[in-house]
Design an enzyme around this catalytic site. Structure first.
Site, mmCIF file in Angstrom:
data_model
loop_
_atom_site.group_PDB
_atom_site.id
_atom_site.type_symbol
_atom_site.label_atom_id
_atom_site.label_comp_id
_atom_site.label_asym_id
_atom_site.label_seq_id
_atom_site.Cartn_x
_atom_site.Cartn_y
_atom_site.Cartn_z
ATOM 1 N N GLY A 172 -14.649 57.315 36.742
ATOM 2 C CA GLY A 172 -15.928 57.955 36.400
ATOM 3 C C GLY A 172 -15.693 59.254 35.665
ATOM 4 N N ASN A 173 -16.721 60.049 35.518
ATOM 5 C CA ASN A 173 -16.557 61.368 34.890
ATOM 6 C C ASN A 173 -17.526 62.359 35.512
ATOM 7 O OD1 ASN A 173 -19.092 61.430 33.201
ATOM 8 N ND2 ASN A 173 -18.151 59.563 32.410
ATOM 9 N N TYR A 174 -17.409 63.622 35.104
ATOM 10 C CA TYR A 174 -18.160 64.701 35.764
ATOM 11 C C TYR A 174 -19.579 64.915 35.234
ATOM 12 C CZ TYR A 174 -13.766 66.216 37.905
ATOM 13 O OH TYR A 174 -12.623 66.278 38.628
ATOM 14 N N SER A 175 -20.071 64.052 34.373
ATOM 15 C CA SER A 175 -21.410 64.287 33.811
ATOM 16 C C SER A 175 -22.446 64.440 34.939
ATOM 17 C CB SER A 175 -21.799 63.120 32.909
ATOM 18 O OG SER A 175 -23.162 63.201 32.594
ATOM 19 N N ALA B 91 -22.816 59.934 29.524
ATOM 20 C CA ALA B 91 -21.372 59.975 29.265
ATOM 21 C C ALA B 91 -20.801 58.642 29.738
ATOM 22 C CB ALA B 91 -20.743 61.135 30.018
#
Ligand code: CTP
Length: 398
Positions: A208-211, A276
């Site tokens: 995943g990512n930090y968006s 994102a």
């Protein structure tokens, strides 16, 4: 029309203040957010408790909140509002407004407001007819205030004449009409994506990512305030309230986001793709939890479908497609290439150069690239960046 509209209701000291909870209820039921500011003398006629209950928000009165030492920020309040309405406006408040006085929170907020400020005077007939009051009306009109004429009828003094505040339903209609005139996206359907996507590795792990989703949600809210019917397709985001009038579709993976977007794109007039999306996902998802037996492990990844590019391929004339870009070198050139390659109308280029901009922050600085224009914004709250993006969309649609 009032869905998501932010209305700041100032209440000053007049008997008509007792009617304001009814007005707040009408506005809240119509989907508006209402922030009430009471003048000190208004509290003799209506209680903060009544108004905070019907508005679902604390009511402000003073520059400093109770004994907390916390500042009721009049600048923020003034910028927050889509409309300031002072109802009732006493003769005293009217005179202060006409002279730009600033001795209470309501006056300071009016001076800080960038939106329209409407006033609904309420006073006895002789006060209303007095030359001083009438001169103040003329000054206020010149200053750009919108004056809602007082009604004719029974007054608190027992006399009858012009000076009554219109009934709550009449003020409600006034507000509706005001916003009808400021809804350039009314009748348009908008699709917005926000947040990250999670790509499963096994039943308990993902890439995943930090968006945070903040930027996309701010764009969705801004589009709705301008009259659009908004569908927000979002990945896993937590802790950010999404207004009820925005239709939401929660997805987890890039493939789920792709399906939801392709389903809703044909019927949309505008799409703003702020999510994102994970660029790569595991080739295979293990059905069992992967045990940590090997000293090293590799996960084979495959490129996710570029949702934005897919939508660009099937874009019809009249549809507006907006993408985001985050570049670290040859920023403008690369962003412009994206505009052409993905068949977009607008690219929002995020800056990595500023502290306080981008992932996780509440502020951002962007460059808006359309086919014939390039405009850089200041570093400012994401809500204001969202308004800039939406203003640009409105400009491009015109
Ligand atoms: N996007 C998308 N689907 C993907 C990846 C990105 O819809 N699978 C959208 C994002 O929502 C955003 C834009 O594409 O609007 C972001 O593009 P970006 O990630 O900056 O660039 P890419 O096109 O992925 O190219 P690069 O790898 O060069 O950064």
């Amino acid at each position: 029309m009032l869905q998501g509209k932010r209305i700041l209701l100032g209440v000053s000291g007049s008997i008509a203040a007792y009617k304001t909870p009814l007005l707040v209820r009408l506005l809240v039921n119509a989907g508006a957010e209402v922030q009430v500011i009471l003048s000190e003398s208004a509290k003799d006629f209506v209680t903060p408790l009544t108004l905070s209950t019907v508005s679902n928000r604390p009511v402000f009165s003073a520059f400093v909140k109770n004994d907390t030492g916390e500042w009721a920020n009049h600048v923020e309040l003034g910028l927050w509002a889509d409309l300031v309405l002072i109802a009732p406006t006493s003769a005293n408040t009217l005179a202060k407004l006409a002279h730009g006085l600033c001795d209470n929170l309501l006056m300071a907020t009016c001076l800080s407001a960038r939106c329209a400020v409407a006033i609904s005077p309420a006073m006895d007939l002789d006060m209303y007819a007095h030359k001083a009051t009438q001169t103040n009306f003329e000054k206020l009109e010149k200053l750009g205030y919108k004056i809602i004429p007082a009604a004719n009828g029974e007054l608190a003094s027992g006399m009858s004449g012009i000076g009554r505040m219109p009934e709550p339903d009449e003020l409600f209609t006034y507000i509706q009409k005001h916003f009808e005139a400021d809804a350039p996206l009314s009748g348009k359907k908008a699709l917005v994506t926000a947040g990250p996507t999670y790509e499963a590795i096994d039943p308990v792990r993902f890439i995943g990512n930090y968006s945070s989703g903040k930027m996309g949600i701010a764009v969705a809210e801004s589009l709705a305030r301008k009259g659009a019917e908004v569908t927000l397709i979002h990945g896993p985001i937590a802790g950010i309230p999404i207004p009820k009038h925005i239709k939401t579709i929660a997805v987890t993976s890039s493939n789920e986001m792709l399906d939801a977007c392709l389903k809703h794109w044909p019927e949309s007039n505008i799409a703003v793709m702020a999510a994102a999306v994970a660029d790569y996902r595991p080739v295979a998802v293990s059905t069992e939890k992967i045990k940590k037996t090997a000293a090293e492990m590799n996960i084979a990844l495959i490129k996710s479908t570029d949702i934005l590019a897919e939508m660009g391929k099937c874009k019809k004339p009249g549809q507006m497609l907006v993408g985001f870009a985050l570049e670290t070198e040859n920023e403008l050139e690369n962003a412009r290439k994206k505009l052409e390659k993905k068949n977009l109308d607008l690219v929002v280029l995020n800056s990595l150069r500023d502290t306080g901009a981008g992932f996780g922050y509440d502020t951002n600085r962007v460059t808006l690239l359309a086919h014939n224009t390039t405009e850089e914004t200041a570093l400012k709250p994401k809500t204001e960046i969202a308004d800039d993006i939406v203003e640009k969309i409105i400009q491009l649609l015109a």
